[in-house]
Design a protein around this motif. Sequence first.
Motif, PDB file in Angstrom:
ATOM      1  N   ALA A 124      29.832 -55.364 -37.663  1.00 51.97           N
ATOM      2  CA  ALA A 124      29.637 -54.377 -38.720  1.00 51.97           C
ATOM      3  C   ALA A 124      30.901 -53.550 -38.939  1.00 51.97           C
ATOM      4  CB  ALA A 124      28.455 -53.473 -38.385  1.00 51.97           C
ATOM      5  N   LEU A 125      31.564 -53.174 -37.851  1.00 49.67           N
ATOM      6  CA  LEU A 125      32.803 -52.401 -37.962  1.00 49.67           C
ATOM      7  C   LEU A 125      33.893 -53.203 -38.669  1.00 49.67           C
ATOM      8  CD1 LEU A 125      32.946 -50.642 -34.475  1.00 49.67           C
ATOM      9  CD2 LEU A 125      32.881 -49.488 -36.701  1.00 49.67           C
ATOM     10  N   ALA A 126      33.963 -54.490 -38.365  1.00 49.28           N
ATOM     11  CA  ALA A 126      34.960 -55.336 -39.018  1.00 49.28           C
ATOM     12  C   ALA A 126      34.700 -55.405 -40.521  1.00 49.28           C
ATOM     13  CB  ALA A 126      34.940 -56.736 -38.407  1.00 49.28           C
ATOM     14  N   TYR A 127      33.438 -55.548 -40.905  1.00 51.67           N
ATOM     15  CA  TYR A 127      33.092 -55.587 -42.328  1.00 51.67           C
ATOM     16  C   TYR A 127      33.357 -54.237 -42.993  1.00 51.67           C
ATOM     17  CZ  TYR A 127      30.676 -60.072 -41.563  1.00 51.67           C
ATOM     18  OH  TYR A 127      30.367 -61.374 -41.268  1.00 51.67           O
ATOM     19  N   ALA A 128      33.021 -53.158 -42.298  1.00 52.41           N
ATOM     20  CA  ALA A 128      33.225 -51.820 -42.858  1.00 52.41           C
ATOM     21  C   ALA A 128      34.704 -51.542 -43.094  1.00 52.41           C
ATOM     22  CB  ALA A 128      32.629 -50.764 -41.930  1.00 52.41           C
ATOM     23  N   GLU A 129      35.551 -52.045 -42.205  1.00 52.98           N
ATOM     24  CA  GLU A 129      36.995 -51.877 -42.365  1.00 52.98           C
ATOM     25  C   GLU A 129      37.469 -52.570 -43.640  1.00 52.98           C
ATOM     26  OE1 GLU A 129      40.862 -50.650 -41.337  1.00 52.98           O
ATOM     27  OE2 GLU A 129      39.010 -50.163 -40.266  1.00 52.98           O
ATOM     28  N   VAL A 130      37.019 -53.797 -43.839  1.00 52.28           N
ATOM     29  CA  VAL A 130      37.414 -54.558 -45.029  1.00 52.28           C
ATOM     30  C   VAL A 130      36.863 -53.915 -46.298  1.00 52.28           C
ATOM     31  CG1 VAL A 130      37.168 -56.771 -46.228  1.00 52.28           C
ATOM     32  CG2 VAL A 130      37.600 -56.732 -43.768  1.00 52.28           C
ATOM     33  N   LEU A 131      35.609 -53.479 -46.245  1.00 57.70           N
ATOM     34  CA  LEU A 131      34.924 -52.957 -47.430  1.00 57.70           C
ATOM     35  C   LEU A 131      35.190 -51.475 -47.679  1.00 57.70           C
ATOM     36  CD1 LEU A 131      31.485 -54.757 -46.925  1.00 57.70           C
ATOM     37  CD2 LEU A 131      33.228 -55.300 -48.637  1.00 57.70           C
ATOM     38  N   ASP A 132      35.916 -50.825 -46.759  1.00 61.29           N
ATOM     39  CA  ASP A 132      36.258 -49.407 -46.906  1.00 61.29           C
ATOM     40  C   ASP A 132      34.999 -48.540 -46.988  1.00 61.29           C
ATOM     41  OD1 ASP A 132      38.306 -47.528 -46.944  1.00 61.29           O
ATOM     42  OD2 ASP A 132      38.306 -47.374 -49.130  1.00 61.29           O
ATOM     43  N   VAL A 133      34.091 -48.777 -46.049  1.00 61.86           N
ATOM     44  CA  VAL A 133      32.797 -48.086 -46.022  1.00 61.86           C
ATOM     45  C   VAL A 133      32.778 -47.113 -44.840  1.00 61.86           C
ATOM     46  CG1 VAL A 133      30.321 -48.418 -45.686  1.00 61.86           C
ATOM     47  CG2 VAL A 133      31.590 -49.974 -47.160  1.00 61.86           C
ATOM     48  N   PRO A 134      32.319 -45.877 -45.046  1.00 58.26           N
ATOM     49  CA  PRO A 134      32.449 -44.861 -43.996  1.00 58.26           C
ATOM     50  C   PRO A 134      31.444 -44.920 -42.847  1.00 58.26           C
ATOM     51  CG  PRO A 134      31.494 -43.886 -45.971  1.00 58.26           C
ATOM     52  CD  PRO A 134      31.892 -45.285 -46.337  1.00 58.26           C
ATOM     53  N   PHE A 135      30.222 -45.403 -43.099  1.00 56.11           N
ATOM     54  CA  PHE A 135      29.186 -45.362 -42.064  1.00 56.11           C
ATOM     55  C   PHE A 135      28.751 -46.780 -41.694  1.00 56.11           C
ATOM     56  CE2 PHE A 135      28.846 -41.451 -44.568  1.00 56.11           C
ATOM     57  CZ  PHE A 135      29.076 -40.508 -43.571  1.00 56.11           C
ATOM     58  N   VAL A 136      28.563 -46.993 -40.388  1.00 62.71           N
ATOM     59  CA  VAL A 136      28.329 -48.337 -39.880  1.00 62.71           C
ATOM     60  C   VAL A 136      27.124 -48.318 -38.947  1.00 62.71           C
ATOM     61  CG1 VAL A 136      29.439 -50.345 -38.829  1.00 62.71           C
ATOM     62  CG2 VAL A 136      30.853 -48.568 -39.894  1.00 62.71           C
ATOM     63  N   TYR A 137      26.253 -49.317 -39.110  1.00 59.65           N
ATOM     64  CA  TYR A 137      25.020 -49.354 -38.311  1.00 59.65           C
ATOM     65  C   TYR A 137      24.763 -50.748 -37.758  1.00 59.65           C
ATOM     66  CZ  TYR A 137      24.155 -44.864 -40.507  1.00 59.65           C
ATOM     67  OH  TYR A 137      24.284 -43.560 -40.927  1.00 59.65           O
TER      68      TYR A 137
END
Length: 356
Positions: A89-102
Amino acid sequence: MDKRLLTEADIRSKFISPAITAPGKWDLMTQVREEYFFTAGRVIVRGRTVKRGEGKKADYLLLYQPNLPLAVLEAKDNHHSVGDGMQQALAYAEVLDVPFVYSSNGDAFLEHDRTVTKGTVTREIPLDQFPTPDELWTRYCAAKGLTPPQKAIATQDYYDEGSGRSPRYYQRIAINRTVDAIAQGQDRILLVMATGTGKTYTAFQIIWRLWKAKARKRILFLVDRNILADQTKTNDFKPFGKAMTKITNRTVDKAFEIYLCLYQAVTGTEEERNIYKQFSPDFFDLVIIDECHRGSAADDAAWRQVLEYFSSATQIGLTATPKETTDISNIAYFGEPLYIYSLKQGIADGFLAPYK
């Protein structure tokens, strides 16, 4: 019910989705994207055979409103711990520039807050206490230091033609970062995007949102080829309609709000040919320079004078190949790129074909 007997799909449908879409929480139709594919899958060429690799997808993408994602959520079956999906999820959030990860296994949620620089970054949340969209938006705005007027600009809708077309993830990042930066007062911005990745469409959405929010009222879009100006006017910029004009024959009509122009049409060696001086220096409050590596950064470039003349305007440089030499520097003029989407990344994502 023994959760350990359930598949990941069962965990999602029976526990995770009901938890995030409970009354007062995320709207399933407008704010929740399940199995969200954000890349097309790399194009693989072997001899005369062409096929695609598998695209990357997040189990859930949660949006405050269209094109404004706040969270990525990865699910695992109950044989895994609650946090086993977090690294992915963190890897995807980094790519997608998303602040919250679950991450979740159906027992609870593990949250990672990417906006936090100190204090509690990770916490476990009971299944029935997943944050609402407003809660996450409030936390995000607080972390960014957005004022109410800045929030109004940041939440200005994208143009929606009704066809279902939406920006690719990297276009959305470039658009959102630029709009947010301008809302917060940044006046020189450099976007680096590989050729063929939709710089003009990206520029259109930036202009549209700022224009509709009344954050910018008169915009100059400079291109280096006549065919690009014509294509821009009839394609991506068409929704501007009668508010838009193309400067031709070195004549100026100040009744419009969106101006398309060739570099060559507003500069000249003779003073009387410098048509841009028919505008007052503060006429435009936004100037976007396409292919800015072609000369905008050279101190002696003819149309560098245009940028200096309209120096009070916010200026955005678009390029696939920023120029950095002893004499020319895009970065010295615009600053470090606000966002980079490289040729290598475009090929890896499958949005660009590899070289033969």
